[in-house]
Design a protein around this motif. Sequence first.
Motif, mmCIF file in Angstrom:
data_model
loop_
_atom_site.group_PDB
_atom_site.id
_atom_site.type_symbol
_atom_site.label_atom_id
_atom_site.label_comp_id
_atom_site.label_asym_id
_atom_site.label_seq_id
_atom_site.Cartn_x
_atom_site.Cartn_y
_atom_site.Cartn_z
ATOM 1 N N SER A 143 23.397 46.643 57.556
ATOM 2 C CA SER A 143 23.464 47.899 57.931
ATOM 3 C C SER A 143 25.271 48.672 57.462
ATOM 4 O O SER A 143 25.358 49.817 57.419
ATOM 5 N N LEU A 144 25.973 47.632 57.084
ATOM 6 C CA LEU A 144 27.299 47.947 56.587
ATOM 7 C C LEU A 144 27.419 48.178 55.284
ATOM 8 O O LEU A 144 28.565 48.929 54.743
ATOM 9 N N ILE A 145 26.465 47.943 54.544
ATOM 10 C CA ILE A 145 26.469 47.899 53.055
ATOM 11 C C ILE A 145 26.670 49.405 52.426
ATOM 12 O O ILE A 145 27.620 49.686 51.493
ATOM 13 N N ALA A 146 25.712 50.240 53.084
ATOM 14 C CA ALA A 146 25.807 51.642 52.434
ATOM 15 C C ALA A 146 27.173 52.207 52.434
ATOM 16 O O ALA A 146 27.552 53.195 51.578
ATOM 17 N N GLY A 147 27.922 52.112 53.670
ATOM 18 C CA GLY A 147 29.234 52.551 53.774
ATOM 19 C C GLY A 147 30.523 51.900 53.409
ATOM 20 O O GLY A 147 31.538 52.072 53.584
ATOM 21 N N SER A 148 30.227 50.886 52.341
ATOM 22 C CA SER A 148 31.202 50.130 52.142
ATOM 23 C C SER A 148 31.950 50.744 50.850
ATOM 24 O O SER A 148 31.476 51.639 50.314
ATOM 25 N N ARG A 149 33.152 50.165 50.935
ATOM 26 C CA ARG A 149 34.102 50.898 49.766
ATOM 27 C C ARG A 149 33.965 49.642 48.709
ATOM 28 O O ARG A 149 33.771 48.428 48.764
ATOM 29 N N LEU A 150 34.090 50.201 47.330
ATOM 30 C CA LEU A 150 34.204 49.141 46.133
ATOM 31 C C LEU A 150 35.496 49.066 45.603
ATOM 32 O O LEU A 150 36.440 49.940 45.698
ATOM 33 N N ARG A 151 35.863 47.738 45.284
ATOM 34 C CA ARG A 151 37.104 47.356 44.891
ATOM 35 C C ARG A 151 36.973 46.209 43.700
ATOM 36 O O ARG A 151 36.337 45.412 44.027
ATOM 37 N N ARG A 152 37.705 46.336 43.017
ATOM 38 C CA ARG A 152 37.795 45.423 41.787
ATOM 39 C C ARG A 152 38.994 44.544 42.487
ATOM 40 O O ARG A 152 39.976 44.506 42.771
ATOM 41 N N ILE A 153 38.435 43.231 42.133
ATOM 42 C CA ILE A 153 39.357 41.935 42.514
ATOM 43 C C ILE A 153 39.361 40.952 41.417
ATOM 44 O O ILE A 153 38.553 41.102 40.491
ATOM 45 N N GLY A 154 40.246 40.019 41.474
ATOM 46 C CA GLY A 154 40.346 38.830 40.637
ATOM 47 C C GLY A 154 39.549 37.805 41.243
ATOM 48 O O GLY A 154 39.272 37.520 42.317
ATOM 49 N N LEU A 155 39.262 36.907 40.161
ATOM 50 C CA LEU A 155 38.426 35.499 40.672
ATOM 51 C C LEU A 155 39.451 34.335 40.093
ATOM 52 O O LEU A 155 40.105 34.462 39.224
ATOM 53 N N GLY A 156 39.079 33.194 41.017
ATOM 54 C CA GLY A 156 39.840 31.992 40.529
ATOM 55 C C GLY A 156 38.757 31.527 39.604
ATOM 56 O O GLY A 156 37.579 31.640 39.363
ATOM 57 N N HIS A 157 39.316 30.564 38.529
ATOM 58 C CA HIS A 157 38.708 30.042 37.559
ATOM 59 C C HIS A 157 39.211 28.531 37.212
ATOM 60 O O HIS A 157 40.266 28.150 37.181
ATOM 61 N N VAL A 158 38.175 27.697 37.197
ATOM 62 C CA VAL A 158 38.321 26.414 36.830
ATOM 63 C C VAL A 158 37.849 25.753 35.553
ATOM 64 O O VAL A 158 36.692 26.196 35.356
#
Length: 340
Positions: A143-158
């Motif tokens: 129920s929270l997805i439609a009202g979510s905000r979108l944000r670009r983030i970094g990821l870890g990588h190994v």
Amino acid sequence: MSCLGYCRNLIEATALCLKASAEICDCMPDPIRDALLIFNPTAGRARDIGPAAVERARKVLARQGIDSELAPTDGPGSGSELARRAVRERRQMVIVCGGDGTLNEVVNGLAGSAIPLALLPAGTANVFAKELGLPWNIERAASLIAGSRLRRIGLGHVSAAGLDEVGRYFLSLAGAGPDGAMVRAVDQKLKDRIGIMAYWLEGFRQLGVYRFPRFRVKLENESSEATLIIAGRTKHYGGPLQITTRADIYGNDFELLLCTADRRWKYFCYIPLLLAGGLRHARAIRFLRATKIRCEPIDAEPVWVQVDGEPAGRLPADFRIASDALTLAVPETSPQKSAV
């Protein structure tokens, strides 16, 4: 005003408009209408989450105008392939219903794309769901997805011995040492039956048999020895535990825990400190920040690596931040909302 001054002002104004436009897009995404819902049928057994609960979550999404196609995983690695399919099909969103392992697979299929990722927590530890403050009831989370905000983030990588040359991305954390050995050895059937308690049991078993081989940790400006490293992108570690409490999923670095203790009894002494949130005051433990880490074995015994609670090879290994790698759907109720 000179022509040069006019051009400079025009460039500055254009830059400000572009910045404002990006912020608006970040906070007010277009409505999502088409999503691929990747579902791990084996996740959530300890919590009695099954296909019926997933269908109820889909109905919640439909009432918000989101048409979701259900795509069940069918074995290790299939989550990544389903996510790549979503990229090829240009879906508007990928929704994951599963635990941290399924989420990690999907992230490895979406990394570098612009397709937003949302989560319905249905696994054992649900570390990243805790970080976002998501309810564990998947219908409420839907129920929270439609009202979510979108944000670009970094990821870890190994990149590590035993992994393919592409390496592996991770959302929450990586570790090498006793926690890597624990993740590698945990009994999957027991995990399905009793959930996160399987990790606790295996963790105590490892404290009885692990030999604490040393490895060298090379950072940008220093080098040291350790028997355990945690590279955190999230504050949460597993269950109620928080270790890298100053980590920030919106930042571009890791918070690291380095432990140099090589005696079993010292690790047992850390348990009450861990439960009480007092590891920062423990001897032989350091916290610091880094964007790149190289870990190399010193002793002959292998040192195992884990990412997001899944095995990820062994040392030597390189950990780094992959900036601007994933679009994340952040619910309005998230404790991380203030960072958006």
